[in-house]
Design a protein around this motif. Structure first.
Motif, PDB file in Angstrom:
ATOM      1  N   GLU A  69       0.583  -0.917   0.190  1.00  0.00           N
ATOM      2  CA  GLU A  69       0.008  -0.439  -0.230  1.00  0.00           C
ATOM      3  C   GLU A  69       0.965   1.431   0.172  1.00  0.00           C
ATOM      4  O   GLU A  69       0.455   1.790   0.030  1.00  0.00           O
ATOM      5  CB  GLU A  69      -0.962  -0.324   1.337  1.00  0.00           C
ATOM      6  CG  GLU A  69      -2.237  -0.887   0.988  1.00  0.00           C
ATOM      7  CD  GLU A  69      -2.959  -1.377   2.621  1.00  0.00           C
ATOM      8  OE1 GLU A  69      -3.322   0.000   2.791  1.00  0.00           O
ATOM      9  OE2 GLU A  69      -3.360  -1.814   3.095  1.00  0.00           O
ATOM     10  N   ASP A 120      -9.577   2.292  -5.290  1.00  0.00           N
ATOM     11  CA  ASP A 120      -9.031   2.951  -3.709  1.00  0.00           C
ATOM     12  C   ASP A 120     -10.016   3.517  -3.309  1.00  0.00           C
ATOM     13  O   ASP A 120      -9.829   3.265  -1.895  1.00  0.00           O
ATOM     14  CB  ASP A 120      -8.146   4.737  -4.143  1.00  0.00           C
ATOM     15  CG  ASP A 120      -8.806   5.314  -5.188  1.00  0.00           C
ATOM     16  OD1 ASP A 120      -9.652   5.219  -5.618  1.00  0.00           O
ATOM     17  OD2 ASP A 120      -8.413   6.716  -4.908  1.00  0.00           O
ATOM     18  N   ARG A 161     -11.218  -0.506  -1.992  1.00  0.00           N
ATOM     19  CA  ARG A 161     -10.794  -1.216  -1.417  1.00  0.00           C
ATOM     20  C   ARG A 161     -10.230  -0.442  -0.535  1.00  0.00           C
ATOM     21  O   ARG A 161     -10.366  -1.031   0.831  1.00  0.00           O
ATOM     22  CB  ARG A 161      -8.974  -1.015  -2.288  1.00  0.00           C
ATOM     23  CG  ARG A 161      -7.907  -1.430  -1.334  1.00  0.00           C
ATOM     24  CD  ARG A 161      -6.382  -0.893  -2.268  1.00  0.00           C
ATOM     25  NE  ARG A 161      -5.910  -0.006  -1.920  1.00  0.00           N
ATOM     26  CZ  ARG A 161      -5.210   0.344  -1.259  1.00  0.00           C
ATOM     27  NH1 ARG A 161      -5.712  -0.623   0.290  1.00  0.00           N
ATOM     28  NH2 ARG A 161      -5.144   1.414  -0.973  1.00  0.00           N
ATOM     29  N   GLN A 175      -9.894   0.878 -12.085  1.00  0.00           N
ATOM     30  CA  GLN A 175      -8.556   0.808 -11.310  1.00  0.00           C
ATOM     31  C   GLN A 175      -7.545   1.031 -11.982  1.00  0.00           C
ATOM     32  O   GLN A 175      -7.005   1.294 -13.061  1.00  0.00           O
ATOM     33  CB  GLN A 175      -7.830  -1.240 -11.313  1.00  0.00           C
ATOM     34  CG  GLN A 175      -9.759  -1.476 -10.975  1.00  0.00           C
ATOM     35  CD  GLN A 175      -9.913  -1.686  -9.124  1.00  0.00           C
ATOM     36  OE1 GLN A 175      -8.456  -0.772  -8.421  1.00  0.00           O
ATOM     37  NE2 GLN A 175     -10.646  -2.053  -8.403  1.00  0.00           N
ATOM     38  N   ASN A 235      -4.058  -0.512  -6.715  1.00  0.00           N
ATOM     39  CA  ASN A 235      -5.785  -1.288  -6.174  1.00  0.00           C
ATOM     40  C   ASN A 235      -5.747  -2.511  -6.698  1.00  0.00           C
ATOM     41  O   ASN A 235      -6.702  -2.656  -6.333  1.00  0.00           O
ATOM     42  CB  ASN A 235      -6.078   0.248  -6.483  1.00  0.00           C
ATOM     43  CG  ASN A 235      -5.487   1.678  -5.466  1.00  0.00           C
ATOM     44  OD1 ASN A 235      -5.540   1.373  -3.994  1.00  0.00           O
ATOM     45  ND2 ASN A 235      -5.869   2.864  -6.016  1.00  0.00           N
TER      46      ASN A 235
END
Length: 475
Positions: free
Chosen positions: A72, A265, A268, A327, A331
């Protein structure tokens, strides 16, 4: 080495490719992903306001961004100096994201030679004098068209962005991205009352089509029409009522209230109102929404995104069911899905993130006249200005620039001061009719996210939404 830039080498005199690749590989050693993004951009804007040239600006910039991605975390460094020494200095910053040496680089994006727009430089289409004379003609034409015109503002803008992406496996991509636009705004006055109308647009093509008289007269006439409509407008009603959105540009409401919530994002991180709803029905049956970056010459289109992934047509909502998110590579990898070509950045000074391209609701099978005929008492909104949305809950507020009261299926008087208030998730479920007149906007959208601005497109058919809150001064 995969190379999709056979004609041009815009940065080869500044940076040796072999050394750049070596430094890039050092930067991403032990990382999941990364790239070297190089950019050169030129932009020009002329604004003719109230009978004189008010602004004439020209900007030029170039630089690189070096990125290493680990899980991340993202390490990012950028510089306006494209040189081996500057790239070597950036390496240590980019490597701050890398904690170990055991990661395996993600597979590269597939190569593409597709081009969705010309690489012709829009600056070659017209001299400064021609552009200035065009703006003066627009001003004169509008003032002669109607004695109520008291002020005209017209602008011509053009930019040319050259990007080159070097990836650690050796893939190299290059393209030129033109962008042009003409905007016209007019103020009219009658009996001491002033109102404004505006129109404009453009795309990823040369400037020549936009500054021909046949084109700008239509744009100017539309701006004048909207201003004169608003001159007769009554105060907008207030309350909960049905709303019909017109085709084309009103898709900006879809973009803001729904589109952002479908970016990878936010989902997620579970901060979107649509998080965790994949495969579930989130909209009325018959509603299909796509994000399509492959439309030729459109403002939001890209041959490949700012990570090198080819753009594509991504279905987000199909017949009311959530089937996809937009995306970028990071991500997508963290969510275990494929990148969709939506990794975008404002410039070399910014890291990419999931962003929309051209976000469109597809047409249905109902003629627009029938959509309006089904409304007993409501609002017909065909033009929008600014708006705000909260991604976490989808709540939005949008101001209308052109709207009409509708009673018993008959479009009546124009209204002013109307705002639409609601939330994207509820609005999707309350869509009661989808017109068969899907249209794209004229090419005037910009999108902001996390301080970054990128050009985008929107589109939709005539649309009936039940039970939106309308803010206004009337009854």
């Amino acid at each position: 080495m995969t190379d999709s830039s056979p004609r041009f080498r815009p940065f080869e005199t500044l940076l040796d490719e072999g050394r750049a690749l070596s430094l890039l590989r050092e930067a991403v050693a032990g990382a999941d992903d990364g790239e070297l993004f190089l950019e050169r951009r030129r932009s020009e804007a002329l604004v003719f306001d109230d009978g004189r040239l008010k602004t004439a600006s020209y900007d030029a910039a170039e630089g690189f961004g070096l990125r290493a991605v680990a899980g991340e975390s993202t390490g990012y460094a950028h510089s306006t100096e494209i040189s081996e020494a500057s790239l070597a200095r950036a390496l240590s910053t980019a490597r701050l994201a890398v904690r170990g040496e055991d990661a395996v680089l993600a597979a590269p994006p597939r190569a593409t030679n597709r081009r969705l727009y010309s690489d012709r430089d829009p600056f070659d289409d017209a001299s400064f004098g021609v552009k200035l004379e065009t703006l003066r003609e627009i001003d004169d034409w509008l003032r002669a068209r109607d004695p109520r015109v008291v002020q005209v503002s017209a602008s011509i803008g053009a930019s040319m962005q050259e990007v080159e992406i070097l990836r650690p496996e050796g893939q190299r991509l290059w393209e030129a991205r033109p962008l042009t636009r003409v905007n016209i705004s007019v103020i009219v006055e009658q009996n001491g009352r002033r109102e404004t109308g505006s129109a404009g647009g453009g795309g990823r093509h040369g400037l020549a089509p936009l500054i021909t008289r046949g084109h700008w007269e239509g744009v100017a006439q539309e701006a004048l029409r909207v201003a004169l409509v608003n001159l007769e407008a009554e105060d907008a009603p207030a309350g909960v009522m049905d709303v019909v959105l017109g085709p084309g540009w009103p898709g900006i409401l879809l973009h803001e209230a729904i589109g952002h919530g479908l970016e990878g994002d936010f989902n997620r991180k579970k901060s979107s109102a649509f998080a965790g709803l994949m495969g579930q029905q989130i909209a009325a049956k018959g509603v299909t929404v796509v994000d399509d970056g492959t439309l030729p010459d459109r403002r939001g289109s890209l041959s490949f995104d700012d990570e090198g992934t080819p753009s594509q047509r991504n279905v987000l909502i199909e017949d009311g069911t959530l089937v996809g998110y937009m995306q970028d590579r990071q991500n997508a990898r963290l969510m275990g899905v494929a990148a969709t070509g939506n990794g975008r950045r404002e410039s070399y000074a910014h890291a990419p993130m999931p962003r929309m391209t051209n976000t469109i609701m597809l047409g249905g099978d109902t003629p627009p006249a029938e959509v309006l005929a089904g409304m007993k008492d409501g609002l017909y909104a065909v033009g929008f200005g600014g708006g705000q949305v909260d991604i976490t809950n989808g709540k939005f507020v949008f101001s209308c620039t052109e709207a009409y009261r509708v009673r018993n299926g008959v479009v009546g008087a124009p209204v002013k001061g109307a705002t639409l208030i609601g939330d994207g998730a509820t609005a999707l479920r309350q869509i009661r009719a989808v017109g068969n007149d899907m249209a794209l906007d004229p090419g005037m959208g910009n999108c902001g996210k996390a301080g970054q601005w990128v050009p985008v497109g929107v589109g939709q058919p005539t649309l009936l939404i039940g039970g939106l809150t309308v803010g206004g001064a009337g009854v």
